[in-house]
Design an enzyme around this catalytic site. Structure first.
Site, PDB file in Angstrom:
ATOM      1  N   GLY A 239      -3.218 -36.443 -29.115  1.00 49.73           N
ATOM      2  CA  GLY A 239      -4.284 -37.625 -29.271  1.00 49.73           C
ATOM      3  C   GLY A 239      -3.757 -38.657 -30.113  1.00 49.73           C
ATOM      4  N   GLU A 272       0.160 -30.845 -29.296  1.00 49.65           N
ATOM      5  CA  GLU A 272       0.304 -31.276 -28.009  1.00 49.65           C
ATOM      6  C   GLU A 272       0.280 -32.851 -27.886  1.00 49.65           C
ATOM      7  OE1 GLU A 272      -3.206 -29.658 -26.042  1.00 49.65           O
ATOM      8  OE2 GLU A 272      -2.398 -27.824 -25.936  1.00 49.65           O
ATOM      9  N   PRO A 273       1.218 -33.456 -28.608  1.00 46.88           N
ATOM     10  CA  PRO A 273       1.213 -34.693 -28.280  1.00 46.88           C
ATOM     11  C   PRO A 273       1.945 -35.342 -27.066  1.00 46.88           C
ATOM     12  CG  PRO A 273       2.857 -34.046 -29.908  1.00 46.88           C
ATOM     13  CD  PRO A 273       2.147 -32.780 -29.226  1.00 46.88           C
ATOM     14  N   ARG A 311      -2.984 -48.177 -15.688  1.00 44.98           N
ATOM     15  CA  ARG A 311      -3.878 -48.017 -16.992  1.00 44.98           C
ATOM     16  C   ARG A 311      -4.758 -49.520 -17.290  1.00 44.98           C
ATOM     17  NH1 ARG A 311      -2.533 -47.885 -21.463  1.00 44.98           N
ATOM     18  NH2 ARG A 311      -4.043 -46.226 -22.338  1.00 44.98           N
ATOM     19  N   CYS A 342      -3.876 -54.839  -2.396  1.00 46.78           N
ATOM     20  CA  CYS A 342      -5.003 -55.696  -2.043  1.00 46.78           C
ATOM     21  C   CYS A 342      -6.296 -55.606  -2.868  1.00 46.78           C
ATOM     22  CB  CYS A 342      -5.300 -55.213  -0.649  1.00 46.78           C
ATOM     23  SG  CYS A 342      -5.582 -53.327  -0.698  1.00 46.78           S
TER      24      CYS A 342
HETATM   25  N1  LLP Z   1      -3.557 -31.935 -24.962  1.00 42.84           N
HETATM   26  C1  LLP Z   1      -4.485 -31.901 -23.987  1.00 42.84           C
HETATM   27  C2  LLP Z   1      -5.274 -30.776 -23.858  1.00 42.84           C
HETATM   28  C3  LLP Z   1      -4.816 -33.152 -23.335  1.00 42.84           C
HETATM   29  O1  LLP Z   1      -5.904 -33.265 -22.150  1.00 42.84           O
HETATM   30  C4  LLP Z   1      -4.193 -34.221 -23.442  1.00 42.84           C
HETATM   31  C5  LLP Z   1      -4.239 -35.428 -22.805  1.00 42.84           C
HETATM   32  C6  LLP Z   1      -3.096 -34.294 -24.594  1.00 42.84           C
HETATM   33  C7  LLP Z   1      -2.979 -32.848 -25.127  1.00 42.84           C
HETATM   34  C8  LLP Z   1      -2.145 -35.321 -24.864  1.00 42.84           C
HETATM   35  O2  LLP Z   1      -3.011 -36.534 -25.340  1.00 42.84           O
HETATM   36  P1  LLP Z   1      -2.092 -37.427 -26.043  1.00 42.84           P
HETATM   37  O3  LLP Z   1      -1.146 -37.022 -27.093  1.00 42.84           O
HETATM   38  O4  LLP Z   1      -1.097 -38.203 -24.994  1.00 42.84           O
HETATM   39  O5  LLP Z   1      -3.113 -38.513 -26.303  1.00 42.84           O
HETATM   40  N2  LLP Z   1      -4.425 -41.430 -18.699  1.00 42.84           N
HETATM   41  C9  LLP Z   1      -5.100 -41.631 -20.062  1.00 42.84           C
HETATM   42  C10 LLP Z   1      -4.951 -40.464 -21.025  1.00 42.84           C
HETATM   43  C11 LLP Z   1      -5.365 -39.259 -20.703  1.00 42.84           C
HETATM   44  C12 LLP Z   1      -5.035 -37.982 -21.715  1.00 42.84           C
HETATM   45  C13 LLP Z   1      -5.171 -36.822 -21.112  1.00 42.84           C
HETATM   46  N3  LLP Z   1      -5.134 -35.632 -21.920  1.00 42.84           N
HETATM   47  C14 LLP Z   1      -4.387 -42.931 -20.428  1.00 42.84           C
HETATM   48  O6  LLP Z   1      -3.556 -43.629 -19.872  1.00 42.84           O
HETATM   49  O7  LLP Z   1      -4.753 -43.452 -21.615  1.00 42.84           O
END
Ligand code: LLP
Length: 417
Positions: A239, A272-273, A311, A342
């Protein structure tokens, strides 16, 4: 030189000119910097020296096999969310003991595959999932190592579509109900309770939110200890946000570590980045097909569409757009950068001030390494674009451009039609 920087007015990726790559590969394409990937991964390892850390890169952000292999070689594990992601992680050579399996809709088949593969742990999203997992593990003569995904009801102050830790969210078990579910889990024959998981959202700009989450988690972990449920690890998800715009300031893994490391001394920590590792390490390179002026707007029509980078269309996300070759025109203009799809929602940027752009220029859309290619589609029957990675001064095609034949693979027409 690492990452994306101008050298003599030419934007380079790890020192290799993007225009030169474009002349070989043709646009549009995604381009990744190995050096930046490494730097971003390493920043987590360096920040958490005092704890037993396992980074499980969230491969939903970008699951190109070369990216997975590169991160695996650096020591990373993976967070997977589907059988497809598990397949790719294993194909890339990631050891199953470093794989955590996420998701709120795991099927029996997903569970069988993950159990047979010997994944490190399942992050279980509900009590009913727990019962099915116990049954599937029994039927396959395996034991499922599990963490419960708890929902701490914390407002992550981010886009509503990626806010996952609020009480109204579909994810996780409300934290006040989790103790009972842990007790149930501990009583199940084919379940081994080993951890706790939470992921409150994505593109987070404040590390305090993690501390708030962790405090709630640790209270529960202590409660569990009192009833003889001892956990090995604490997984606080991914996150950390990235600065898509110049005025945004985002936390560094070090900020997170300073805040939370003292709290998890006796446990293994899993993170979990996704975005913060791969987002800034990738760009989308696109050609300016036309400039179009109407009495309302100036449009830059590019050859990449919302099927390639969705996005901006679905989250209103901002991505910097810069010229691959800087040319200094005196005045700036306000443009909409739009694709060839389109739909009116097919845009990369709206009302963007930038130096004057002309037909034939190459535009580089920054910070597109995460949730770029991985969310792309064949909408409008457009083959997916290739992916290129620069490593050690060389550019490698790590995914070929799809062909029209690729797109129709598996389709058929009933005989006689
Ligand atoms: N762990 C879990 C359980 C998750 O659902 C996610 C992301 C992550 C880790 C990784 O999060 P990050 O570090 O990437 O923020 N499509 C959206 C983002 C969706 C995130 C989904 N889950 C976008 O383009 O902003």
């Amino acid at each position: 030189m690492s990452g994306f920087e101008y050298v003599d007015n030419e934007l380079c990726c790890d020192g290799v000119s993007i225009s030169e790559i474009a002349s070989k590969v043709k646009t549009p394409f995604y381009l990744y910097s190995y050096d930046m990937l490494k730097k971003n991964y390493q920043s987590y390892v360096d920040a958490f020296q005092t704890v037993d850390l396992l980074v499980c890169y969230a491969c939903k952000a970008n699951s190109n096999l070369s990216i997975l292999r590169a991160l695996g070689n650096m020591g990373s594990g993976m967070d997977v969310l589907s059988s497809g992601e598990l397949f790719k992680a294993l194909k890339a050579g990631i050891s199953p003991e470093k794989i955590v399996y996420n998701g709120n809709g795991k099927t029996r088949a997903d569970m069988e595959y993950a159990l047979q593969s010997g994944v490190f742990a399942f992050n279980v999203d509900s009590q009913n999932e727990l019962f099915l997992l116990n049954e599937v593990a029994g039927a396959t003569n395996t034991v499922a190592r599990i963490a419960l995904r708890v929902n701490p009801d914390i407002n992550p102050l981010t886009h509503p579509y990626v806010a996952t830790g609020l009480a109204k969210s579909k994810f996780g078990i409300p934290i006040h109900e989790a103790k009972d579910v842990y007790q149930t889990a501990a009583s199940l024959e084919n379940i081994n309770v080993v951890g706790i998981h939470s992921h409150i959202g994505s593109q987070l700009s404040k590390v305090d939110l993690y501390l708030e989450t962790l405090k709630k988690i640790m209270a529960l972990v202590n409660d569990l200890r009192n009833i003889q449920i001892h956990l090995e690890f604490i997984n606080i998800g991914g996150g950390i946000g990235i600065p898509y715009q110049d005025n945004e300031s985002m936390p560094h893994p070090k900020d997170l570590s300073n805040l939370i490391s003292p709290w998890i001394k006796d446990y293994k920590l899993i993170l979990e980045p996704g975005r913060s590792i791969v987002g800034p390490a990738g760009v989308l390179v696109t050609d300016v097909l036309y400039i179009k002026h109407t009495h309302k707007k100036n449009f830059i029509v590019v050859d990449a569409g919302m099927n390639d980078l969705i996005r901006p269309s679905i989250y209103g996300a901002y991505h910097h757009a810069v010229l691959a070759t800087k040319h200094i025109y005196p005045e700036e203009m306000m443009y909409d950068i739009v694709g060839p799809i389109c739909e009116e929602g097919d845009f990369i940027a709206r009302d963007r001030n930038m130096p004057r752009v002309k037909q034939g220029d190459l535009l580089v859309i920054k910070d597109a390494g995460a949730y770029g290619f991985s969310m792309s589609s064949n909408y409008n029957s457009r083959p997916r674009v290739p992916e290129i990675m620069v490593a050690d001064g060389k550019d490698y095609i790590v995914r070929e451009r799809e062909t029209c034949e690729d797109m129709i693979r598996g389709e058929s027409i009933p005989t006689g039609w």
